[in-house]
Design a protein around this motif. Sequence first.
Motif: not given
Length: 632
Positions: A42-46, A64-69
């Motif tokens: 995700x943009x900004x790397x949460x 959360x990994x699958x969502x971009x965390x």
Amino acid sequence: MVSGPFIVAQPAEKVSTWKGFEKIDFTFENRNAWFVKPQKAIAGNPWVWRAHFPTWHTEMDSILLSRGFHIAYINTNDMFAHPKAMQVWDAFYDYLVNQKHFAPKVALEGVSRGGLYVYGWAKRNPDKVSCIYAEAPVCDPKSWPGGKGKGPGSEKDWAAWLKLFNLSEEEAAKFTDIPLNDLAGLAAFKVPIIHVIGLKDKHVPAEENSDLLVKNYMQLGGPISVYPMTRGEQEMEGHHFPIEHPEYFANFIEQHSVPVQKPLAHKPYIQVNKGLGNAFDKFKKEKKGTVAFLGGSITHNPGWRDKTAQYLKEHFPDTDFTFIAAGIPSLGSTPHAFRFTRDVLAKGTPDLLFLEAAVNDRGNGFSEKAQIRGLEGILRHLYAANPKANVVLMAFAEPMKNTDYENGKEPLEVAVHERVAKHYGAAYINLAKEVYDRIAAGEFSWKYDFKDLHPSPYGQEVYFQTIKELIKTDSGTVTDAITLPAALDKFSYEKGSYHEITESKNLKGFSVNPDWKPADKTPTRPGFVNVPMLVGEQPNASLDLEFKGRGVGIAIISGPDAGKITYTIDGKKSQPLDLFTPWSNQLHLPWYLMLGDELSPGKHKLHLTIANDKNEKSTGNACRIVYFLVNE
């Protein structure tokens, strides 16, 4: 400008696979560490930071990994969230945020004893936390591993905890650096928290841990909720349980982490100049250090000063510190200069001095000339006592400074603090500008968050985090003992000091009250009540003071009955002076007045008389002198 944090180069990274995602293993400060990368960030790397038991209940992490965390972990498992572990966590955070470009705010995930870590770090860094997920968290080590309540505890782990913290059983019972306490800063930042608990947990009973923390946090205004897990097999006497609907908790973390917030950096408001290297060098080599805090009520009150002292102890764990708390409400640079000997040097010679006067100098109406004379007088006085001392000058925030910045104007007091700091190579932090800029950027409000020139817990955290950034990022370069530059003002108060009221002569209508306290109920300031005072309350009362120096003044108490005086130095033209202030009806205010500060060196004589007239708002003619001020 300050350079970035010093990060030790890390060994080569090892790449592997974790549940279909790329995992990076490496060693950080001699400890195993890793992070897992999403396929598309995700943009900004949460990111989520796991504390202890990183492979337990990973369903939420997978979602959360699958969502971009990103998911990260460092092994400090043998440290029970000791301050030394918190220093490792600080460094690991800096590495991931500054080198790997992770988001500035992290979601903390603590399981069981991991609760000690997430709360230990979150309380020290509330501005860096997006939310907290805690699963059966230990919130009081007396409950676990201590076993001092309903639970059995762990005898082995309790012995290890006592040894690590160097505590006896009696000291452990009074130990306060635990998750249950000091939650005000975290609550002020409104960090959302959710606890997942088992109702029949016998190892970490909720009534000794989560229930108490939830109550404390909510009473401070912090947002917190609890989700009891009641379905599925309850193991390890209720301490292990299945997580119902892990997607619900993944949603909680995502909701409070995305979109990624990027608060303004602290660095633009810090000028290191010659830095703090001399003080740091002594702290490390001699294992001793003296640190003084000189200022007004913002320094006197609990908050940034206590946090800074605690952080220095944690940052230099082997150093035996002496801390000198020399904050007195209402006082600015001129009073600080004349009380420096009594309130600071008499208690120890500082290796590091934190100094602030910008708020009271504005409120008390000190001129630019007076501010320079006061501030550089303090620095020159300090360097005469310790030529290798380091100084941090700080300009704090208040509404009038916000208005100045709003109108495109630099506040005078801020400019003076910066000018004096640069001239002497002292570190400088413009907290007034930082607060204004953060408000303008929408990070918080003055009304509901910062609240007052005496900062709320939120404001105290803002101040402390920037001071902490200076301490963390200073390169620690050792410099030679200072060779004093020419003074910015040749009449600076570098040899200012108190002179006792008993030095006065020819008293007519004045007398010494050995233990003055007000007859009315008007409030007083500490140090300016129940002390000897030279008191005159009738017109035409007079006194003389013979002194040697370049300047003279009086430190008085200005209350509802403060009068007017006339004075003359060396028989020259008489000058009138009103002792009544805008605050005199509300407070017996400590008030410092210079009667002459551009005198020729040598002997002089002051003659002071109470005038016949008085301020129309005053109820009397009183002149109450606590000290004479002499700049030799």
